[in-house]
Motif scaffolding. Structure first.
Motif, short mmCIF file in Angstrom:
data_model
loop_
_atom_site.label_atom_id
_atom_site.label_comp_id
_atom_site.label_asym_id
_atom_site.label_seq_id
_atom_site.Cartn_x
_atom_site.Cartn_y
_atom_site.Cartn_z
N THR A 170 72.20 58.66 40.86
CA THR A 170 71.98 60.01 40.32
C THR A 170 72.82 61.02 41.09
OG1 THR A 170 69.74 59.34 39.74
CG2 THR A 170 70.20 61.71 39.73
N ARG B 165 76.48 60.59 40.21
CA ARG B 165 76.84 61.09 38.87
C ARG B 165 76.77 62.61 38.80
NH1 ARG B 165 75.42 58.12 33.62
NH2 ARG B 165 77.52 57.30 33.63
N ASN C 113 68.92 55.73 35.52
CA ASN C 113 69.84 55.21 36.53
C ASN C 113 69.22 54.04 37.30
OD1 ASN C 113 71.79 57.06 35.82
ND2 ASN C 113 71.16 58.57 37.35
#
Ligand code: NCD
Length: 305
Positions: free
Chosen positions: A139, A142, A288
């Protein structure tokens, strides 16, 4: 044979390759759809779970494998007095890989000694939770494009919150990371995290009480639930459980690119109105987590795709 008991069992390079594999799975799911055909994952959950167990199961199913296990210790032979070591040795005869959650710190490590197949710690008491950290790292990767030079605030139950301990250890390896620990006195970050992880590396951190004052300086705000099941005394839980509640009002002083994380389950600590804020990343974390668990299963089973 490799296990994942502690997030530090994985090197930075291995974490990076898991992230790259998870990204590839997201882009090309069909390439992985039969990768674990004929393999079995056993989920041994001696403590309640929704996300972790179901995401392990979904991960194995999406890799074409199958799943066995139990989700309640009362249904297992531990209720007859069987040791963790024996249960693991038995299950290792049936499954190719084991994911175990247990209320006792160290139980997955004990299991790994006898299982004969890779064991993954899916949460051990108030200690650690390395696969939640994998979800958290993907996370952060990203949302922020990397791990360096981030200020990360952990808020809530930092004493019993095992996800906090594992993510602190993982993030402490990256340059320029600064921690802000926001908690009531009784729930502050354990001494061992400071003395074993932060102090020896000279990593800057602050311990504060006030979320409103800290929020403006953060790149990441990691909220946590007060861990009711780890309290000895219900009155203490009731007194502390609503210490921090993140609201749209409090987010007004935060950065526009703040990333709000939470391992879930949420109780009261993030108001539901925050869910529509573009800075809320906690449901992305859930997705995720599944992809990182897929990558982890492939790595520990040494499956080449
Ligand atoms: C966490 C856990 O089990 O430690 N949940 C999860 O796995 N996502 C956090 C919590 O229970 O508060």
């Amino acid at each position: 044979m490799r296990n994942l008991i502690d997030i530090m069992d994985l090197s930075e390079a291995e974490l990076q390759s898991l992230i790259e594999m998870a990204e590839d799975i997201i882009q090309n799911p069909t390439r992985y759809a039969q990768a674990c055909h004929g393999k079995k994952l056993a989920t041994l959950f001696f403590e309640p779970s929704t996300r972790t167990r179901l995401s392990f199961e979904a991960a194995m199913l999406e890799l074409g494998g199958s799943v066995i296990g139990f989700s309640d210790a009362a249904n297992s032979s531990s209720s007859k007095g069987e040791s963790v070591a024996d249960t693991a040795r038995v299950v290792g005869c049936y499954a190719d890989i084991i994911a175990m959650r247990h209320p006792k710190e160290g139980a997955p490590l004990v299991a790994a000694r006898t299982a004969g197949v890779p064991v993954i710690n899916a949460g051990d008491g108030g200690h650690s939770h390395p696969t939640q950290t994998l979800a958290d790292l993907l996370t952060i990767w990203r949302e922020k494009g990397g791990f360096e030079n981030l200020t990360i605030g952990f808020c809530g139950d930092l004493k019993f919150g095992r996800t906090v301990h594992s993510l602190t250890a993982a993030m402490s390896r990256y340059a320029g990371v600064h921690f802000v620990f926001i908690s009531p006195e009784e729930l502050c970050i354990p001494e061992y995290v400071k003395s074993e992880t932060l102090d020896p590396r000279g990593i800057p951190y602050e311990e504060v009480r006030d979320l409103e004052r800290a929020i403006a300086g953060l790149d990441i705000l990691y909220m946590t639930r007060v861990q009711k099941e780890r309290f000895f005394n219900e009155a203490d839980y009731i007194r502390l459980k609503d210490t921090y509640i993140l609201t749209p009002e409090k987010l007004k002083s935060a950065r526009a690119d703040l990333c709000v994380m939470h391992p879930l389950p949420r109780v009261n600590e993030i108001s539901v109105e925050v869910d529509d804020d573009p800075r809320a990343c906690y449901f992305k974390q859930v997705m995720n987590g599944k992809y990182m668990r897929m990558a982890l299963i492939l790595k520990l089973l040494e499956v080449a795709v």
